[in-house]
Write a protein that holds these residues in place. Structure first.
Motif, PDB file in Angstrom:
ATOM      1  N   THR A 220       0.851  -1.182   0.000  1.00  0.00           N
ATOM      2  CA  THR A 220       0.000   0.000   0.000  1.00  0.00           C
ATOM      3  C   THR A 220       0.889   1.235   0.000  1.00  0.00           C
ATOM      4  O   THR A 220       1.812   1.330   0.820  1.00  0.00           O
ATOM      5  CB  THR A 220      -0.916   0.025   1.235  1.00  0.00           C
TER       6      THR A 220
ATOM      7  N   CYS B 261       1.330   5.377   0.321  1.00  0.00           N
ATOM      8  CA  CYS B 261       0.674   6.482   0.999  1.00  0.00           C
ATOM      9  C   CYS B 261       1.576   7.713   0.971  1.00  0.00           C
ATOM     10  O   CYS B 261       2.808   7.601   1.036  1.00  0.00           O
ATOM     11  CB  CYS B 261       0.366   6.094   2.444  1.00  0.00           C
TER      12      CYS B 261
ATOM     13  N   ALA C 165      -5.165  -1.527   3.568  1.00  0.00           N
ATOM     14  CA  ALA C 165      -5.423  -0.090   3.616  1.00  0.00           C
ATOM     15  C   ALA C 165      -6.213   0.262   4.872  1.00  0.00           C
ATOM     16  O   ALA C 165      -6.017   1.337   5.461  1.00  0.00           O
ATOM     17  CB  ALA C 165      -6.171   0.349   2.359  1.00  0.00           C
TER      18      ALA C 165
ATOM     19  N   GLU D 187      -5.237   3.028   7.553  1.00  0.00           N
ATOM     20  CA  GLU D 187      -6.147   4.137   7.833  1.00  0.00           C
ATOM     21  C   GLU D 187      -6.366   4.312   9.332  1.00  0.00           C
ATOM     22  O   GLU D 187      -6.474   5.444   9.829  1.00  0.00           O
ATOM     23  CB  GLU D 187      -7.482   3.896   7.129  1.00  0.00           C
TER      24      GLU D 187
ATOM     25  N   GLN E 112      -5.088   4.264  -4.560  1.00  0.00           N
ATOM     26  CA  GLN E 112      -6.115   3.253  -4.784  1.00  0.00           C
ATOM     27  C   GLN E 112      -5.774   2.328  -5.948  1.00  0.00           C
ATOM     28  O   GLN E 112      -6.397   1.273  -6.092  1.00  0.00           O
ATOM     29  CB  GLN E 112      -7.458   3.938  -5.040  1.00  0.00           C
ATOM     30  N   THR E 113      -4.835   2.740  -6.781  1.00  0.00           N
ATOM     31  CA  THR E 113      -4.426   1.937  -7.934  1.00  0.00           C
ATOM     32  C   THR E 113      -2.908   1.994  -8.065  1.00  0.00           C
ATOM     33  O   THR E 113      -2.236   2.844  -7.456  1.00  0.00           O
ATOM     34  CB  THR E 113      -5.055   2.466  -9.233  1.00  0.00           C
TER      35      THR E 113
ATOM     36  N   GLN F  96      -1.907   5.366  -9.433  1.00  0.00           N
ATOM     37  CA  GLN F  96      -1.852   6.409  -8.413  1.00  0.00           C
ATOM     38  C   GLN F  96      -0.594   6.271  -7.558  1.00  0.00           C
ATOM     39  O   GLN F  96       0.039   7.277  -7.203  1.00  0.00           O
ATOM     40  CB  GLN F  96      -3.104   6.356  -7.536  1.00  0.00           C
TER      41      GLN F  96
END
Length: 464
Positions: free
Chosen positions: A222, A224, A289, A293, A312-313, A316
């Motif tokens: 993930t 971020c 995720a 979060e 999200q992809t 991205q």
């Protein structure tokens, strides 16, 4: 006849014509590395195809006391691969084979001229992972990665090149070949001689083959991007991730000057956050995720995170990482970069940045200093673009900036080189980070392995 001509004449006895380049036949890439510190045409470049040929070349040069400079992909930024006009370059481009991938031992045996990207791709094809990763992956070579103890983005989780070399074959200055090839993680049979050559920048021997340790493919990551009010808040997030998820595969911090410049160079790319902030981190971490979060929400409540976006992809995620990667690439291709690569205890990096940037701004108000780096492993990078400065003052400018940055590093008892090596550019400041007794032992090792001083002379410290 000069020693250079004698050496090349004798090399022609076992090297084909296409394995020797002289004069205009020498490709310009052999003149300098990514530092652009000097542009010098070496006397000749030789391209051995086997360890036996490397051994013969070094034996000849050692006998003649002819200096020789090993070169890889020339992606270094410390001047370690730059040769003088009277020196012969030995380039391992033609020694670029993958000899074996052992899925049971999780090892890869390669020749030193293989590029890092080729090693990564081969590991991936075998459902394994070679985690050392640097921006010059498509050009840099495994031998050069070993010689500089390369680091890069994934050091925080996987370690530096030293942590991934199980064995090697290395040719000494007099032509002797040390067979240190080993596929075991545990091997306590006497001194671990390979460690002498990792990070030695080709001053003690030339690595020709290596056994690399591979890892399992990482789980889905993930990505971020977070914004913080201050540096230590970024460190706190890192510690939360390590405690509650796992150590990130990469954790990169950027201050706002760097962040804004990167966005300005990225075509049609708006700020993914709601506004600008003092400092940012982009990172990859294993885990859902949702788990991430929850951690971010807690730090939002305490004010230690000001803004965040989770990719999200894959597209991205790529865009978020481009913010970190664009500035060095752009300055390297269109400007004249001056790069610093330092380390110190992680908690002090924010204070170091503030002091260092203030001193640069006071002495050189015309320059913009950009701070970023792999702070999870205590590594800070500083980059300045000198392309608009008058050529006649460049040397004085570089000297002045070196004095500022390395003096602050010395105050913090840090290292003048976290991952880029010493080469020529940092040689005169090595004593800022290494005490006199340790320096003397280093020089004794150089004398032991290379008594005639032919291997990459005047790199790391001045040859006697």
């Amino acid at each position: 006849m000069s020693t250079q001509h004698q050496a090349i004449a004798r090399c022609r006895e076992f090297l084909a014509d296409h394995q020797i380049a002289m004069g205009e036949a020498i490709n310009i890439r052999h003149y300098t590395d990514w530092s652009n510190y000097k542009h010098i045409q070496p006397f000749a470049v030789v391209f051995p195809k086997t360890t036996e040929q490397v051994s013969k070349i070094l034996a000849i040069c050692n006998e003649l006391k002819q200096p020789i400079v090993p070169q890889g992909g020339m992606t270094g930024v410390a001047g370690a691969g730059i040769a003088e006009a009277n020196e012969i370059v030995i380039a391992l481009d033609k020694m670029n084979q993958i000899e074996e991938i052992d899925p049971y031992a999780s090892t890869m045996t390669v020749e030193a001229g293989l590029t890092l990207e080729e090693a990564q791709n081969a590991a991936r094809a075998a459902d394994l992972y070679f985690p050392v990763d640097v921006g010059g992956r498509g050009s840099c070579q495994i031998g050069g990665n070993i010689a500089t103890n390369a680091g890069g983005l994934s050091v925080i989780r996987y370690g530096m090149m030293r942590d991934h070399v199980l064995g090697m074959e290395v040719v000494l200055a007099d032509g002797r070949v040390l067979n240190l090839m080993n596929k075991m993680i545990k091997n306590n049979a006497g001194y671990d001689l390979k460690q002498n050559f990792i990070g030695a920048e080709g001053t003690l021997g030339i690595v020709t083959r290596a056994v690399l340790k591979l890892s399992p493919q990482p789980k889905e990551l993930t990505t971020c991007l977070c914004a913080f009010p201050d540096y230590l808040s970024a460190v706190k997030l890192l510690r939360h991730l390590q405690k509650r998820l796992t150590t990130p595969n990469a954790f990169e911090v950027m201050w706002d000057e760097y962040y804004q410049l990167s966005l300005s160079w990225m075509q049609n790319h708006a700020n993914p956050l709601s506004q600008h902030y003092p400092i940012y981190a982009v990172f990859d971490v294993e885990g859902s995720a949702e788990d991430l979060e929850n951690i971010l929400a807690e730090l939002f409540e305490t004010g230690e995170i000001l803004d965040a976006v989770i990719a999200q992809t894959q597209a991205q995620a790529h865009q978020l990482w481009l913010i970190r990667e664009t500035v060095p690439a752009e300055i390297s291709s269109t400007g004249r970069p001056l790069c610093f690569d330092v380390s110190m205890p992680i908690g002090q990096l924010g204070e170091f940045k503030a002091i260092c940037q203030d001193r640069i701004a006071k002495q050189y108000p015309q320059l913009v200093s950009l701070f970023f780096g792999h702070i999870g492993d205590s590594n800070m990078h500083i980059i300045l673009d000198l392309k608009d400065q008058e050529e006649q003052v460049i040397d004085d400018l570089i000297y002045g900036l070196d004095e500022i940055v390395y003096d602050v590093v010395r105050q913090f008892k840090g290292s003048i080189s976290a991952e880029h090596g010493i080469g020529l550019l940092k040689r005169d400041y090595l004593h800022y980070s290494v005490d006199e007794n340790a320096l003397n032992v280093m020089k004794q090792l150089k004398q032991l392995f290379d008594p005639n001083g032919i291997l990459n002379p005047h790199k790391v410290f001045k040859s006697s």
